[in-house]
Design a protein around this motif. Structure first.
Motif, PDB file in Angstrom:
ATOM      1  N   SER A  29      54.705 -24.973  25.074  1.00 20.96           N
ATOM      2  CA  SER A  29      55.510 -24.845  26.288  1.00 20.96           C
ATOM      3  C   SER A  29      55.289 -23.503  26.973  1.00 20.96           C
ATOM      4  O   SER A  29      55.458 -23.377  28.193  1.00 20.96           O
ATOM      5  CB  SER A  29      56.998 -24.999  25.955  1.00 20.96           C
ATOM      6  OG  SER A  29      57.280 -26.263  25.401  1.00 20.96           O
ATOM      7  N   LEU A  30      54.906 -22.509  26.200  1.00 20.34           N
ATOM      8  CA  LEU A  30      54.712 -21.169  26.748  1.00 20.34           C
ATOM      9  C   LEU A  30      53.502 -21.093  27.675  1.00 20.34           C
ATOM     10  O   LEU A  30      53.272 -20.064  28.306  1.00 20.34           O
ATOM     11  CB  LEU A  30      54.595 -20.161  25.607  1.00 20.34           C
ATOM     12  CG  LEU A  30      55.834 -20.076  24.699  1.00 20.34           C
ATOM     13  CD1 LEU A  30      55.624 -19.054  23.590  1.00 20.34           C
ATOM     14  CD2 LEU A  30      57.082 -19.734  25.513  1.00 20.34           C
ATOM     15  N   PHE A  32      53.430 -22.483  30.386  1.00 19.79           N
ATOM     16  CA  PHE A  32      54.047 -22.296  31.701  1.00 19.79           C
ATOM     17  C   PHE A  32      54.372 -20.825  31.956  1.00 19.79           C
ATOM     18  O   PHE A  32      54.304 -20.361  33.094  1.00 19.79           O
ATOM     19  CB  PHE A  32      55.311 -23.144  31.818  1.00 19.79           C
ATOM     20  CG  PHE A  32      55.044 -24.612  31.968  1.00 19.79           C
ATOM     21  CD1 PHE A  32      54.714 -25.150  33.204  1.00 19.79           C
ATOM     22  CD2 PHE A  32      55.109 -25.460  30.873  1.00 19.79           C
ATOM     23  CE1 PHE A  32      54.456 -26.508  33.348  1.00 19.79           C
ATOM     24  CE2 PHE A  32      54.862 -26.821  31.002  1.00 19.79           C
ATOM     25  CZ  PHE A  32      54.524 -27.346  32.243  1.00 19.79           C
ATOM     26  N   VAL A  33      54.714 -20.109  30.910  1.00 13.88           N
ATOM     27  CA  VAL A  33      54.962 -18.669  31.053  1.00 13.88           C
ATOM     28  C   VAL A  33      53.659 -17.962  31.422  1.00 13.88           C
ATOM     29  O   VAL A  33      53.630 -17.103  32.311  1.00 13.88           O
ATOM     30  CB  VAL A  33      55.547 -18.088  29.752  1.00 13.88           C
ATOM     31  CG1 VAL A  33      55.716 -16.578  29.869  1.00 13.88           C
ATOM     32  CG2 VAL A  33      56.881 -18.749  29.415  1.00 13.88           C
ATOM     33  N   GLY A  59      58.878 -22.860  31.000  1.00 11.62           N
ATOM     34  CA  GLY A  59      58.284 -22.590  29.697  1.00 11.62           C
ATOM     35  C   GLY A  59      59.307 -22.230  28.644  1.00 11.62           C
ATOM     36  O   GLY A  59      59.298 -22.769  27.529  1.00 11.62           O
ATOM     37  N   SER A  62      61.659 -25.299  27.968  1.00  9.16           N
ATOM     38  CA  SER A  62      60.980 -26.324  27.178  1.00  9.16           C
ATOM     39  C   SER A  62      60.781 -25.872  25.735  1.00  9.16           C
ATOM     40  O   SER A  62      60.938 -26.665  24.794  1.00  9.16           O
ATOM     41  CB  SER A  62      59.632 -26.659  27.815  1.00  9.16           C
ATOM     42  OG  SER A  62      58.944 -27.635  27.073  1.00  9.16           O
ATOM     43  N   ALA A  63      60.440 -24.607  25.557  1.00  4.16           N
ATOM     44  CA  ALA A  63      60.257 -24.082  24.201  1.00  4.16           C
ATOM     45  C   ALA A  63      61.558 -24.169  23.408  1.00  4.16           C
ATOM     46  O   ALA A  63      61.567 -24.573  22.233  1.00  4.16           O
ATOM     47  CB  ALA A  63      59.769 -22.637  24.267  1.00  4.16           C
ATOM     48  N   ASP A  77      65.590 -27.773  30.089  1.00  2.29           N
ATOM     49  CA  ASP A  77      64.214 -28.236  30.273  1.00  2.29           C
ATOM     50  C   ASP A  77      64.082 -29.022  31.571  1.00  2.29           C
ATOM     51  O   ASP A  77      63.190 -28.767  32.393  1.00  2.29           O
ATOM     52  CB  ASP A  77      63.829 -29.099  29.068  1.00  2.29           C
ATOM     53  CG  ASP A  77      62.412 -29.635  29.161  1.00  2.29           C
ATOM     54  OD1 ASP A  77      61.517 -28.872  29.558  1.00  2.29           O
ATOM     55  OD2 ASP A  77      62.200 -30.814  28.827  1.00  2.29           O
ATOM     56  N   HIS A 183      52.000 -30.213  28.183  1.00  2.00           N
ATOM     57  CA  HIS A 183      52.477 -28.895  28.598  1.00  2.00           C
ATOM     58  C   HIS A 183      51.350 -28.070  29.224  1.00  2.00           C
ATOM     59  O   HIS A 183      51.507 -27.479  30.294  1.00  2.00           O
ATOM     60  CB  HIS A 183      53.046 -28.132  27.399  1.00  2.00           C
ATOM     61  CG  HIS A 183      54.349 -28.666  26.919  1.00  2.00           C
ATOM     62  ND1 HIS A 183      54.753 -28.542  25.599  1.00  2.00           N
ATOM     63  CD2 HIS A 183      55.353 -29.330  27.549  1.00  2.00           C
ATOM     64  CE1 HIS A 183      55.948 -29.094  25.453  1.00  2.00           C
ATOM     65  NE2 HIS A 183      56.329 -29.580  26.622  1.00  2.00           N
ATOM     66  N   ALA A 187      50.961 -27.033  33.190  1.00  2.00           N
ATOM     67  CA  ALA A 187      50.925 -25.642  33.648  1.00  2.00           C
ATOM     68  C   ALA A 187      49.736 -25.405  34.577  1.00  2.00           C
ATOM     69  O   ALA A 187      49.867 -24.745  35.617  1.00  2.00           O
ATOM     70  CB  ALA A 187      50.864 -24.701  32.448  1.00  2.00           C
TER      71      ALA A 187
END
Length: 206
Positions: A29-30, A32-33, A59, A62-63, A77, A183, A187
């Motif tokens: 999920s990260l 997206f970060v 991110g 979701s994480a 999320d 994910h 992104a």
């Protein structure tokens, strides 16, 4: 309170004991970060910074969701996805320029409330928002190569998402999780989407 998917429909990855129930899905999920950091560095304008923050929220939300699989995480999320799509949708509509924040805040308050009280609708609402966004982009003549690439990647990501949640693509303890690929592709798609709307954003201010 558990997420509505718990315990048997929270995507393919096996549930682990400890603080992180689905480590592969949580850490992926990260992406997206990372995408948010890229957008902030690449574009360096107000729109880019806000978009980067929203990607970061997706991110992190979701994480947390995949780490704990509780209803709060599920709501955060979904809220992150709503915020991003409505941001782009409202940003490209000329007629709401003056009232951007009003529409953005009140609209998302309604959407998030629905996701809390009628959670079964959350994915249908997101699909409707994406469809509305495509129509708006078409009317603004923003269906450029970056948009089509973004959409193609998202279609592939969605296909993988479906295969994962249906159990067709499913290896419970594998590091290769379909939802994790969703994910990462999501992104990448989000970055390309922002690039596709730059021509009109540069002519507008919040």
């Amino acid at each position: 309170m558990w997420a509505t998917c718990y315990p048997n429909n929270c995507f393919c990855e096996n549930l682990h004991a400890g603080a992180i129930f689905q480590p592969v899905n949580a850490f992926s999920s990260l992406a997206f970060v990372v995408a948010g950091i890229f957008v902030a560095y690449k574009y360096r304008n107000l729109w880019g910074y806000v978009y980067a923050v929203l990607l970061g929220l997706i991110g992190i939300g979701s994480a947390y969701y995949h780490a704990r699989l509780d209803f709060i995480g599920q709501t955060i999320d979904v809220a992150g996805m709503y915020l991003l799509v409505t941001f782009v949708l409202l940003a490209i509509l000329k007629q709401i320029r003056k009232y951007f924040l009003v529409y953005f805040l009140t609209g998302n308050a309604v959407l998030i409330s629905i996701s809390v009280f009628v959670p079964v609708l959350r994915r249908y609402i997101f699909a409707a928002l994406v469809l509305a966004l495509i129509v708006a982009l078409w009317k603004q003549n923003l269906l450029n190569k970056h948009f089509w690439t973004s959409l193609l990647i998202m279609v592939v990501a969605m296909a993988i998402w479906i295969l994962d949640i249906m159990g067709t693509w499913c290896w419970l303890d594998s590091i290769l999780q379909g939802h994790a690929i969703w994910h990462i592709l999501g992104a990448v798609s989000a970055v390309l989407l922002f690039k596709s709307i730059q021509p009109i954003l540069l002519k507008k201010t919040i």
